[in-house]
Design a protein around this motif. Structure first.
Motif, PDB file in Angstrom:
ATOM      1  N   VAL A 166       0.851  -1.188   0.000  1.00  0.00           N
ATOM      2  CA  VAL A 166       0.000   0.000   0.000  1.00  0.00           C
ATOM      3  C   VAL A 166       0.882   1.232   0.000  1.00  0.00           C
ATOM      4  N   TYR A 167       0.629   2.123  -0.931  1.00  0.00           N
ATOM      5  CA  TYR A 167       1.297   3.428  -0.943  1.00  0.00           C
ATOM      6  C   TYR A 167       0.264   4.495  -0.614  1.00  0.00           C
ATOM      7  N   ALA A 168       0.668   5.493   0.190  1.00  0.00           N
ATOM      8  CA  ALA A 168      -0.211   6.632   0.465  1.00  0.00           C
ATOM      9  C   ALA A 168       0.597   7.919   0.443  1.00  0.00           C
ATOM     10  N   ASP A 169      -0.016   8.982  -0.074  1.00  0.00           N
ATOM     11  CA  ASP A 169       0.610  10.298  -0.050  1.00  0.00           C
ATOM     12  C   ASP A 169       0.749  10.786   1.390  1.00  0.00           C
ATOM     13  N   SER A 170       1.637  11.733   1.574  1.00  0.00           N
ATOM     14  CA  SER A 170       1.889  12.267   2.915  1.00  0.00           C
ATOM     15  C   SER A 170       0.735  13.095   3.450  1.00  0.00           C
ATOM     16  N   ASP A 171      -0.204  13.483   2.589  1.00  0.00           N
ATOM     17  CA  ASP A 171      -1.359  14.265   3.032  1.00  0.00           C
ATOM     18  C   ASP A 171      -2.612  13.414   3.153  1.00  0.00           C
ATOM     19  N   VAL A 172      -2.427  12.136   3.482  1.00  0.00           N
ATOM     20  CA  VAL A 172      -3.539  11.213   3.695  1.00  0.00           C
ATOM     21  C   VAL A 172      -3.580  10.832   5.171  1.00  0.00           C
ATOM     22  N   LEU A 173      -4.745  10.977   5.775  1.00  0.00           N
ATOM     23  CA  LEU A 173      -4.941  10.665   7.189  1.00  0.00           C
ATOM     24  C   LEU A 173      -5.907   9.496   7.304  1.00  0.00           C
ATOM     25  N   PHE A 174      -5.435   8.385   7.855  1.00  0.00           N
ATOM     26  CA  PHE A 174      -6.242   7.170   7.950  1.00  0.00           C
ATOM     27  C   PHE A 174      -7.106   7.188   9.208  1.00  0.00           C
ATOM     28  N   PRO A 185     -11.695   5.421 -17.577  1.00  0.00           N
ATOM     29  CA  PRO A 185     -11.737   6.106 -16.289  1.00  0.00           C
ATOM     30  C   PRO A 185     -10.344   6.494 -15.822  1.00  0.00           C
ATOM     31  N   LYS A 186     -10.300   7.380 -14.863  1.00  0.00           N
ATOM     32  CA  LYS A 186      -9.034   7.862 -14.316  1.00  0.00           C
ATOM     33  C   LYS A 186      -9.048   7.624 -12.805  1.00  0.00           C
ATOM     34  N   PHE A 187      -7.905   7.216 -12.260  1.00  0.00           N
ATOM     35  CA  PHE A 187      -7.813   7.042 -10.817  1.00  0.00           C
ATOM     36  C   PHE A 187      -6.906   8.100 -10.204  1.00  0.00           C
ATOM     37  N   ASN A 188      -7.143   8.361  -8.935  1.00  0.00           N
ATOM     38  CA  ASN A 188      -6.266   9.233  -8.168  1.00  0.00           C
ATOM     39  C   ASN A 188      -5.195   8.377  -7.515  1.00  0.00           C
ATOM     40  N   ALA A 189      -3.954   8.805  -7.596  1.00  0.00           N
ATOM     41  CA  ALA A 189      -2.827   7.986  -7.158  1.00  0.00           C
ATOM     42  C   ALA A 189      -2.389   8.273  -5.731  1.00  0.00           C
ATOM     43  N   GLY A 190      -3.257   8.922  -4.922  1.00  0.00           N
ATOM     44  CA  GLY A 190      -2.882   9.242  -3.552  1.00  0.00           C
ATOM     45  C   GLY A 190      -2.884   8.055  -2.621  1.00  0.00           C
ATOM     46  N   VAL A 191      -3.713   7.053  -2.913  1.00  0.00           N
ATOM     47  CA  VAL A 191      -3.729   5.794  -2.164  1.00  0.00           C
ATOM     48  C   VAL A 191      -3.791   4.673  -3.190  1.00  0.00           C
ATOM     49  N   LEU A 192      -2.797   3.801  -3.184  1.00  0.00           N
ATOM     50  CA  LEU A 192      -2.710   2.715  -4.156  1.00  0.00           C
ATOM     51  C   LEU A 192      -2.354   1.417  -3.453  1.00  0.00           C
ATOM     52  N   VAL A 193      -2.870   0.315  -3.987  1.00  0.00           N
ATOM     53  CA  VAL A 193      -2.457  -1.009  -3.526  1.00  0.00           C
ATOM     54  C   VAL A 193      -1.892  -1.754  -4.729  1.00  0.00           C
TER      55      VAL A 193
END
Length: 332
Positions: free
Chosen positions: A110-118, A159-167
């Motif tokens: 799992v990759y997440a951007d630094s501006d993602v709060l789980f 379609p297009k995806f946002n790459a801020g959270v990826l698995v």
């Protein structure tokens, strides 16, 4: 719209997660990683950084302990001779997940951007049944702003995806050379940087992520923080002066995370949370007056409805739907 009849490689029993940051975003990546540990069960994490100072590294190691390994990948990235254009090399670290030796033991990353709060255990995300090389969330803004189709060489209706959270399903990613293809496209600097290149390389090879794992504070009507499995601050940042879309409860979490660190002052101001509902109400009128197709589409956009549709797709482990504007109830 159909599911790919491909055998699932369910290897999520060996997952990890990672954040990546340069020296400027390193503190925020540390806090985001700490939040993952606070809301998740045991899972290995990594924070890949370039240029972080000694004092910040000391704070990060104290916050994260042995659960998250902080790795300096500066020399690794420099040795790639990758041209980042006007961005930093750290922006492209995620595109090298198939080459980093630390990730070799892991099948689900799992990759997440630094501006993602789980707000929910990241382990729940890693155990999603996955039938494709990539799990990603639809970029809902693209359903009223389809400019990406003009500069990305994708099929009509793609379609297009946002790459801020990826698995990443790493066995398939490695087998098909998809990150290698992404790096080649990114180096051309013609596809909207790394996110555009990811969309081109993984076209037709990604599965719909439940939208609550990447709830963005963008131009659409906003899903509440309390419903978000993970909040992605794509507009104002919790540490910025114009914190558009940052709810008080989210800022309170950051303040608690940064307590007793040199970074606490980044979150000391009063929240300036603001929804865009009033200006969105004017979209139908202004869109008609100036003949702006984006505003016309946006006036008909219902984030709650679209999220329900994609949540259903995710629950059924569907591949990303084609002709997304019809799925979202927005006609051409």
């Amino acid at each position: 719209m159909s599911m790919r009849s491909e055998v699932s490689l369910d290897m999520s029993q060996n997952p990890c997660f990672f954040f990546a940051a340069d020296q400027n975003y390193f503190p925020y990546a540390c806090l985001a990683a700490r939040r993952v540990l606070d809301v998740s069960g045991p899972i290995k994490g990594f924070l890949l950084q370039t240029g972080a100072g000694a004092k910040d590294l000391e704070v990060g190691e104290r916050l994260l302990g042995s659960a998250v390994s902080i790795l300096d990948v500066s020399k690794f990235m420099e040795a790639t001779n990758f041209d980042p254009g006007h961005l930093t090399l750290a922006t492209y670290i995620r595109l090298f997940a198939d080459q980093l030796p630390e990730f070799e033991p892991y099948d689900r990353i799992v990759y997440a951007d630094s501006d993602v709060l789980f707000n929910r255990s990241i382990a729940d995300l890693t155990h999603t049944q996955l039938h494709a090389p990539l799990l990603a969330a639809h970029d809902e803004q693209s359903y009223f702003d389809a400019k990406y189709r003009k500069h990305l060489p994708m099929k009509p209706g793609a379609p297009k995806f946002n790459a801020g959270v990826l698995v990443f399903n790493m066995p398939l990613v490695r087998r098909e050379g998809l990150l290698q293809r992404t790096r080649e496209l990114s180096s051309q600097h013609t596809y909207g940087l790394d996110q555009g290149a990811l969309n081109v390389a993984f076209e037709g090879r990604w599965q719909t992520m439940h939208p609550n794992w990447n709830v963005m504070t963008n131009f659409s009507s906003q899903i509440s923080f309390g419903k978000s499995f993970a909040r992605h601050f794509t507009r104002g940042k919790p540490w910025s002066q114009r914190s558009i879309g940052v709810e008080p409860e989210a800022l309170a979490i950051y303040r608690q995370l940064a307590k007793d660190t040199p970074w606490a002052g980044h979150f000391a101001r009063q929240p300036r949370f603001a929804l865009k509902s009033f200006t969105r109400k004017l979209d139908a009128i202004t869109g008609f007056l100036i003949n702006d197709e984006k505003r016309k589409r946006r006036s008909r956009f219902d984030a709650e409805q679209v999220s329900r549709i994609f949540a259903d797709h995710a629950d059924r482990f569907m591949m990303a739907a084609q002709y997304p504007e019809r799925v979202a109830g927005i006609a051409r």
